[in-house]
Motif scaffolding. Structure first.
Motif, short mmCIF file in Angstrom:
data_model
loop_
_atom_site.label_atom_id
_atom_site.label_comp_id
_atom_site.label_asym_id
_atom_site.label_seq_id
_atom_site.Cartn_x
_atom_site.Cartn_y
_atom_site.Cartn_z
N ALA A 96 -16.25 3.62 -8.19
CA ALA A 96 -16.27 2.64 -6.68
C ALA A 96 -15.52 2.46 -6.46
O ALA A 96 -15.67 1.74 -5.26
CB ALA A 96 -17.58 1.96 -7.18
N ALA A 97 -14.82 0.96 -7.35
CA ALA A 97 -13.56 -0.13 -7.10
C ALA A 97 -12.87 1.27 -6.09
O ALA A 97 -12.10 0.66 -5.34
CB ALA A 97 -13.03 0.16 -8.47
N TYR A 98 -12.97 2.69 -6.66
CA TYR A 98 -11.29 3.23 -6.17
C TYR A 98 -11.76 3.70 -4.52
O TYR A 98 -11.33 3.55 -3.80
CB TYR A 98 -11.41 5.05 -6.38
CG TYR A 98 -10.64 5.43 -5.81
CD1 TYR A 98 -8.85 5.45 -5.88
CD2 TYR A 98 -10.86 6.57 -4.91
CE1 TYR A 98 -8.32 6.56 -5.02
CE2 TYR A 98 -10.38 8.07 -3.94
CZ TYR A 98 -8.97 7.57 -3.96
OH TYR A 98 -8.45 8.70 -3.25
N VAL A 99 -13.27 3.86 -4.36
CA VAL A 99 -13.60 4.50 -3.24
C VAL A 99 -14.21 2.63 -1.73
O VAL A 99 -13.15 2.13 -1.13
CB VAL A 99 -14.81 4.10 -3.07
CG1 VAL A 99 -16.26 3.91 -1.44
CG2 VAL A 99 -15.23 5.67 -3.52
N ARG A 100 -13.76 1.02 -2.85
CA ARG A 100 -13.87 0.25 -1.86
C ARG A 100 -12.25 -0.19 -1.56
O ARG A 100 -12.18 0.02 -0.82
CB ARG A 100 -14.63 -0.88 -2.94
CG ARG A 100 -15.69 -0.79 -3.01
CD ARG A 100 -16.39 -2.57 -3.35
NE ARG A 100 -16.08 -2.17 -4.83
CZ ARG A 100 -16.43 -1.76 -5.60
NH1 ARG A 100 -17.86 -0.98 -5.54
NH2 ARG A 100 -16.13 -1.46 -6.62
N ALA A 101 -11.52 0.42 -3.06
CA ALA A 101 -9.72 0.36 -1.93
C ALA A 101 -9.69 0.81 -1.11
O ALA A 101 -8.75 0.25 -0.08
CB ALA A 101 -9.05 0.47 -3.98
N ARG A 102 -9.78 2.67 -0.90
CA ARG A 102 -9.62 3.09 0.05
C ARG A 102 -10.21 3.67 0.77
O ARG A 102 -9.72 4.38 1.75
CB ARG A 102 -9.18 4.67 -1.08
CG ARG A 102 -8.29 3.60 -2.46
CD ARG A 102 -6.41 3.25 -2.38
NE ARG A 102 -6.25 4.44 -1.83
CZ ARG A 102 -5.10 4.65 -0.52
NH1 ARG A 102 -4.30 3.48 -0.34
NH2 ARG A 102 -4.63 5.64 -0.07
#
Length: 163
Positions: free
Chosen positions: A11-17
Motif C-alpha cells: 500500500a505504501a509503495y502504491v501511494r508513493a509510485r
C-alpha cells in the motif's frame, strides 16, 4: 514477513509510485481514464506476486503495465472496472501536454502502438535499448528499428505541421 506487513508495504509503495505509473501509462494510451485502469490492473497483478519480488519493483510494475497494455490491444472487447480503492485515486497525470505541445502530441498518438511504446520507454523512462527490448519482449534490433521509424515519422509529420 506477515501478511499485514506485506499489505502495508505494498500500500505504501502504491501511494508513493502510483502517479508516476499513471503518467507512464498515459503516455502509452493517450487517455487518462484508460491509463488509470491499466495501472490498477498492473498493480493487481503485482500484488499477487509482491512477496516474491526482490529489489526494486519498479521494473516489474513497468513491465506489467506494458504487458497489460499489449493484451488489451489484442482483445476484441474491453472491460471497465469500478475504482473503489483509495489506493487508486490519482486522477490527473502531472504533465498533460499544453497547446504548445499539442501538434507533437497528436503526432505521437498517431504512431503505431509499438513505436509509441518504444519511444515512451526509451525517452520518457530513459531505458537502454536492451532494457526496452526486455520489457517489450522483443530484440534490440526491433527496438532500434521502431525507434528509427518513429523518430523519422515524427520529423516528417512535424515538418509538415510547421509549413
Amino acid at each position: 514477513m506477515g501478511e499485514d506487513a506485506e499489505h502495508g508495504e505494498f500500500a505504501a509503495y502504491v501511494r508513493a509510485r502510483q502517479r508516476r505509473f499513471v503518467r507512464f501509462a498515459f503516455l502509452l494510451t493517450g487517455d487518462v481514464h484508460e491509463a488509470e485502469d491499466l495501472v490498477q490492473s498492473a498493480f493487481a497483478r503485482v500484488y499477487r506476486r509482491w512477496d516474491s519480488i526482490h529489489g526494486s519493483p519498479d521494473a516489474y510494475v513497468r513491465a506489467a503495465i506494458v504487458n497489460e497494455h499489449r493484451s488489451w490491444w489484442r482483445r476484441t472487447w474491453r472491460h471497465r472496472e469500478v475504482v473503489s480503492s483509495p489506493l487508486v485515486g490519482a486522477r490527473d497525470p502531472e504533465h498533460v501536454p499544453d497547446e504548445r505541445d499539442d501538434a507533437l502530441w497528436r503526432q505521437v498518438l498517431a504512431l503505431p502502438r509499438q513505436q509509441r511504446a518504444v519511444l515512451v520507454l526509451r525517452f520518457y523512462e530513459d531505458l537502454s535499448e536492451a532494457r526496452t527490448a526486455e520489457v517489450l519482449g522483443c530484440s534490440v534490433g526491433t527496438v532500434k528499428s521502431h525507434t528509427s521509424r518513429a523518430l523519422a515519422a515524427l520529423r516528417g509529420s512535424m515538418q509538415e505541421v510547421e509549413r
